[in-house]
Design an enzyme around this catalytic site. Sequence first.
Site, PDB file in Angstrom:
ATOM      1  N   HIS A  47      46.499  33.422  47.176  1.00  0.00           N
ATOM      2  CA  HIS A  47      45.216  33.771  47.784  1.00  0.00           C
ATOM      3  C   HIS A  47      45.246  33.614  49.308  1.00  0.00           C
ATOM      4  O   HIS A  47      44.725  34.441  50.035  1.00  0.00           O
ATOM      5  CB  HIS A  47      44.137  32.877  47.171  1.00  0.00           C
ATOM      6  CG  HIS A  47      42.749  33.191  47.608  1.00  0.00           C
ATOM      7  ND1 HIS A  47      41.972  34.121  46.967  1.00  0.00           N
ATOM      8  CD2 HIS A  47      41.998  32.710  48.622  1.00  0.00           C
ATOM      9  CE1 HIS A  47      40.804  34.201  47.573  1.00  0.00           C
ATOM     10  NE2 HIS A  47      40.787  33.349  48.576  1.00  0.00           N
ATOM     11  N   SER A  92      36.990  39.557  47.378  1.00  0.00           N
ATOM     12  CA  SER A  92      36.740  39.460  45.935  1.00  0.00           C
ATOM     13  C   SER A  92      36.280  38.059  45.552  1.00  0.00           C
ATOM     14  O   SER A  92      36.630  37.081  46.217  1.00  0.00           O
ATOM     15  CB  SER A  92      38.028  39.778  45.175  1.00  0.00           C
ATOM     16  OG  SER A  92      39.009  38.814  45.475  1.00  0.00           O
ATOM     17  N   HIS A  93      35.505  37.979  44.508  1.00  0.00           N
ATOM     18  CA  HIS A  93      35.200  36.698  43.872  1.00  0.00           C
ATOM     19  C   HIS A  93      35.305  36.891  42.369  1.00  0.00           C
ATOM     20  O   HIS A  93      34.380  36.591  41.616  1.00  0.00           O
ATOM     21  CB  HIS A  93      33.829  36.170  44.306  1.00  0.00           C
ATOM     22  CG  HIS A  93      33.921  34.821  44.931  1.00  0.00           C
ATOM     23  ND1 HIS A  93      32.928  33.890  44.868  1.00  0.00           N
ATOM     24  CD2 HIS A  93      34.928  34.218  45.623  1.00  0.00           C
ATOM     25  CE1 HIS A  93      33.308  32.799  45.509  1.00  0.00           C
ATOM     26  NE2 HIS A  93      34.504  32.976  45.977  1.00  0.00           N
ATOM     27  N   ASN A  94      36.454  37.426  41.962  1.00  0.00           N
ATOM     28  CA  ASN A  94      36.641  37.831  40.566  1.00  0.00           C
ATOM     29  C   ASN A  94      36.711  36.654  39.610  1.00  0.00           C
ATOM     30  O   ASN A  94      35.964  36.577  38.636  1.00  0.00           O
ATOM     31  CB  ASN A  94      37.945  38.626  40.430  1.00  0.00           C
ATOM     32  CG  ASN A  94      37.976  39.827  41.355  1.00  0.00           C
ATOM     33  OD1 ASN A  94      36.929  40.318  41.749  1.00  0.00           O
ATOM     34  ND2 ASN A  94      39.168  40.297  41.688  1.00  0.00           N
ATOM     35  N   HIS A  95      37.613  35.744  39.887  1.00  0.00           N
ATOM     36  CA  HIS A  95      37.836  34.647  38.944  1.00  0.00           C
ATOM     37  C   HIS A  95      36.604  33.758  38.804  1.00  0.00           C
ATOM     38  O   HIS A  95      36.168  33.492  37.691  1.00  0.00           O
ATOM     39  CB  HIS A  95      39.077  33.846  39.342  1.00  0.00           C
ATOM     40  CG  HIS A  95      40.345  34.640  39.299  1.00  0.00           C
ATOM     41  ND1 HIS A  95      40.692  35.503  40.319  1.00  0.00           N
ATOM     42  CD2 HIS A  95      41.319  34.730  38.376  1.00  0.00           C
ATOM     43  CE1 HIS A  95      41.857  36.079  40.004  1.00  0.00           C
ATOM     44  NE2 HIS A  95      42.260  35.627  38.831  1.00  0.00           N
ATOM     45  N   GLN A 312      30.296  25.012  49.956  1.00  0.00           N
ATOM     46  CA  GLN A 312      29.891  26.218  50.669  1.00  0.00           C
ATOM     47  C   GLN A 312      29.088  25.895  51.925  1.00  0.00           C
ATOM     48  O   GLN A 312      28.696  24.754  52.157  1.00  0.00           O
ATOM     49  CB  GLN A 312      29.038  27.080  49.727  1.00  0.00           C
ATOM     50  CG  GLN A 312      29.786  27.520  48.493  1.00  0.00           C
ATOM     51  CD  GLN A 312      30.765  28.628  48.800  1.00  0.00           C
ATOM     52  OE1 GLN A 312      30.377  29.704  49.226  1.00  0.00           O
ATOM     53  NE2 GLN A 312      32.041  28.366  48.598  1.00  0.00           N
ATOM     54  N   ASP A 495      39.910  47.053  52.550  1.00  0.00           N
ATOM     55  CA  ASP A 495      40.310  47.248  51.153  1.00  0.00           C
ATOM     56  C   ASP A 495      40.311  45.940  50.386  1.00  0.00           C
ATOM     57  O   ASP A 495      40.403  44.860  50.964  1.00  0.00           O
ATOM     58  CB  ASP A 495      41.693  47.910  51.068  1.00  0.00           C
ATOM     59  CG  ASP A 495      42.770  47.075  51.756  1.00  0.00           C
ATOM     60  OD1 ASP A 495      42.461  45.971  52.232  1.00  0.00           O
ATOM     61  OD2 ASP A 495      43.914  47.549  51.829  1.00  0.00           O
TER      62      ASP A 495
END
Lengths: 744, 232, 81
Positions: A47, A92-95, A312, A495
């Site tokens: 990452h 992305s914040h997929n996981h 955060q 992208d």
Amino acid sequence: MKEPLITEELIKEHGLTPDEYGRIVSILGRTPMFTELGIFSVMWSEHCSYKSSRLHLKKLPVDAPWVIQGPGENAGVIDIGDGLAAVFKMESHNHPSYIEPYEGAATGVGGILRDIFTMGARPVASLNSLRFGPLSDPYHKHLFGGVVSGIAGYGNCIGVPTVGGEIYCHPCYAGNILVNVFNVGIVKKDKIFYGKASGDGNLIIYAGSKTGKDGIHGVTMASEEFTDDAQQKKPNVQIGDPFTEKLLLEACLEAMDKGLIVGIQDMGGAGLTSSSSEMAGRAETGVELELSLVPLRAEGMIPYEIMLSESQERMLLVVERENKDALIDIFKKWDLDAVVIGKVGGDGFLRVNWHGKMAAEIPATKISTDAPIYDRPSKRPTNQDELNTLDLSKVPDITNSGNDALKKLLASPSIASKELVWQQYDHMVRTDTIVRPGSDAAVVRVKGTKKALAMSVDCNSRYCWLDPYLGAVHAVCEAARNVACSGALPLAVTDNLNFGNPEKPEVMWQFIGAIEGIKDACIALNTPVISGNVSLYNETKGDAIFPTPTIAIVGVLEDADRALTQWFKAAGDVVMLIGQTKEELGGSEYLSLCHGIERGLPPTIDPLKEKALHSVLIKLNAQGLLKSAHDCSEGGLAVTAAESAFGFLIGAEIDLGASSLRADALLFGESATRVLISATAENADIVEAAVVAAGLPIARIGKTGGDILRIKAKDMTLIEMPVSELKSIYDTSLERGLNQNEHI
Amino acid sequence: MFAIVVFPGSNCDHDCYHAVKHVIGRPARFLWHKETVIDKDIKCVVLPGGFSHGDYLRAGALARFSPIIKAVTDFAKDGGFVVGICNGFQILLESGLLPGAMLRNRALKFICKDVFVRAANVKKTPFTATYTEGRVIRLPIAHAEGNYYADAGTIDELKTHNQIIFNYCDKDGNISDEANPNGALLNIAGISNKQGNVLGMMPHPERASEEILGNSDGRALFQSIAQHIEGA
Amino acid sequence: MKAEIFVKLKSEVLDPQGKAVSGGLKNLGFEGVKDVRVGKYIVLSLDDKMPIEEAGKKVQDMCEKLLVNTVIEEYAFRIEG
């Protein structure tokens, strides 16, 4: 927590290979301490280090005269004239979203917003690209609802409009959903800020929320495949606080405006570790931290946890000593903590102290310069040839009516109206949104200028699966086409490359093919890639997602009053189709939905023709000659015509004439570089001549008017449906899909 | 002079400022929520939309304890004009400057879309004085808690004193349940106080003040109060 | 010392969230649920030295002023030493 001893097992648990561990020892000249091991493990995770992708990312074009900042900073920056610049990025914040959809998506939005405002820009618009498994699966209904609410919850509260996006549902995402979020901000060209810890002796200030134990090793999670126990990873998910971020945004912009900040970076993935080491690395300085000064939320935290926490809404700032008090006062005004936790050092070391005792001492630049880079083996999948064969002779053509197929396509979650979703997003706050969600591109005016920004996000991952190169070319071209359809000139790309496990040669082959495709398309369109994100390991139990290189493009519309939309505006206008329709059904939504076939090759595409198309669209629109323009993509001409009719419920009579092509290819084929336009009868000749002069085919295929959409071809009436009936299917399908077998 | 109050979490402060200053061309300034005095030259105070204090606890519940609210209350008592839009309306309710309370939307979701509202009792407030009675206007809403509630006695009071200013309706002006986006009692979208100098409304007139935004139905509200102030 | 405060919508006020949860329980096959009201639960950690009656008065004041909107909500609380 107590510090464990450094053992082989511990090294492995940190996702470090023996070779990578060897590099650490040689950089330090000794065995790492526990905190150091943690720092290297996150900074060298996929990452943060891009170790599998970096070699290939270097191939992408990154320059153009209007590019102010390319990849490598918190976000990319382009010049948009009038002394202003647009700052944008996608991430992305997929996981995290698969594990806890609301917080995963919310903190994704929070993270991308911080990337934008750390550059000094005020965020003005967000987009997102979401991919789920089939909505018939109750868990995916839950994920869908959670992700949408999370994006809404964060974006609405912080007051940044979410103006568009895309949603696809496909079984390939059943084990790994994708949540890609994009934001663009606007900044004065001479007020851009960078993530650099410059100036020996300057102070390092920590601002924002307190540090807790949340999200420790989140980035390592994003660099691993899911197993069955994905749910057990819940403690890794961070909780977002959009209100605090709003305060942080206002405080940072105020401090920047007053010239109080030297350098700034957010503490997102890998927290204090990445922000401090990257800022030192970029400035070729060092950073010295005293962690006992960091505001903590949890008791008993050790340096390792403080360095790795992904709590955060935190920022790391570099300020000159004499500005310290003024800066802290601004944060106080916004009810935020801001404390000095260290200083910039001149000797190139990242030094972390804990109550005066050394917890880490690493040459800062080495963390990135000596990071592993892998040239991972790649191999074309053995079944790719088989996948690419398509025998249309076995697929029955449409012989009399295409109505049913059209209805089916309009009801597909990938095509159907997403109004249900974007009504939950505040898409109007800031009063800049001049083309709201639902048209090809969203358009946001730039107050104080004549201009507007147009933006679109796109990727047809089925195409990418069938042919990663072609699929990526399509993604770039379609996103750019959408922008051009609003009358704006596409300027640059960000992208988000979502792929499976790069250690599998077949996945690497997909990745490399997609990079080549993005490269060629971006060079042809003159839209460099100025920022982006790579998300690998999107696999569950060995099943990878379709390769999904999501592309977002930003363009500039010189005259905001000329923003063009896809909807027919009046009866009696001439309907024209620019571009050539071929017998190209491979990978189409139609074949998938109506015949259950997902194979063949995606349509052919020539990026140079694409560029010519965009230029002529922009020119014609600037002259006020176009009434509407809508890109032909998923679902082909028939869906494009129907969507053009929906805006003002204006039908059309279309006749495609004689053709040697199959009827279904004429209606639903997805040949590229096509746009359906309408113009007044008086202007039709000029439009036609301009398109021909640009070297592109154009055909007058009909007239707008009435309340029926009728499409004839080859002396047959293939589509004949009341527009209102089609629209009702288009409008209600997503809601029906989500409500079936209601599951809470 | 118009003053737009900025609470921590206000999002529509700049939008309201833009509508007043650049769209209708009247003087405007911001008022920080910690300020305690409303200067004499200020004739109209706008409480803008947003998520003051994150809307944590209840929308508007924490903002009402900002120092500026005491000053706004005194200002309103002296006949000063106050309009609360969306979150501003919620703050007026929480602070008791207007009666009633907001519940969550009945569909439990945030809703952002254009709705139609019918203007009633337009002469009651100088904000609506230039609208014709019963005029149907299109305005955007964007909220999760806009489901207006008050007990029966309060509703009777509102009716008796002609305090209901906007009702959600369809494009033809019919006030029906289908046209009610959030479940508000009597389709209430906006109310005033008894004196008519304080107005609260859920729809956003500032988002519908310019042709380029596709809608200018809301501009008259700002123009109306500006003209009233200038005439006074 | 700890104060636990329970806040819920008054019984005459429609609770859209409660209604949705009630429907959800029914869909999952849970029978016999006549009504659902969703509320808030607030915990305050108080100074241990405060006399319990004084704490009670303070908490009540906090509820009336900030924690509860008495137009639509009602509340109850308990204090534990």
